[in-house]
Design a protein around this motif. Sequence first.
Motif, short mmCIF file in Angstrom:
data_model
loop_
_atom_site.label_atom_id
_atom_site.label_comp_id
_atom_site.label_asym_id
_atom_site.label_seq_id
_atom_site.Cartn_x
_atom_site.Cartn_y
_atom_site.Cartn_z
N MET A 1 0.83 -1.18 0.00
CA MET A 1 0.00 0.00 0.00
C MET A 1 0.87 1.25 0.00
SD MET A 1 -3.45 -0.48 2.12
CE MET A 1 -2.97 -0.81 3.77
N LYS A 2 0.32 2.31 -0.57
CA LYS A 2 1.04 3.58 -0.56
C LYS A 2 1.04 4.16 0.85
CE LYS A 2 0.00 4.93 -5.27
NZ LYS A 2 -0.59 5.97 -6.12
N LYS A 3 2.11 4.82 1.18
CA LYS A 3 2.22 5.43 2.50
C LYS A 3 1.72 6.87 2.45
CE LYS A 3 6.07 2.62 3.85
NZ LYS A 3 6.16 2.13 5.18
N ASN A 4 1.22 7.33 3.59
CA ASN A 4 0.78 8.72 3.80
C ASN A 4 -0.38 9.14 2.91
OD1 ASN A 4 2.80 9.00 5.72
ND2 ASN A 4 4.29 9.60 4.17
N ILE A 5 -1.24 8.22 2.51
CA ILE A 5 -2.43 8.62 1.74
C ILE A 5 -3.71 8.42 2.52
CG2 ILE A 5 -1.34 8.13 -0.47
CD1 ILE A 5 -3.13 5.59 -0.59
#
Length: 72
Positions: A1-5
């Motif tokens: 998963m993408k971080k900080n979204i």
Amino acid sequence: MKKNIHPAYNVIDVKMTNGETIQIRSTMSRPEGMQLDIDPLTHPAWTGGNQRLLDTGGRVSRFKEKFKGFGF
């Protein structure tokens, strides 16, 4: 998963219509919490109960009279 979204989750107080307060996690950041107008503990949409129609101004009776042949 993408971080900080993903949004940050906060614990807020939710005041039910009967005065009871519960804590839930939410993305809302209101320090005063939230007050419900419709209580999911007693509303027929969530409890599966039957809803009674309140005939204000005769609207329900006019509707039933107008569409009485359709089986309402």
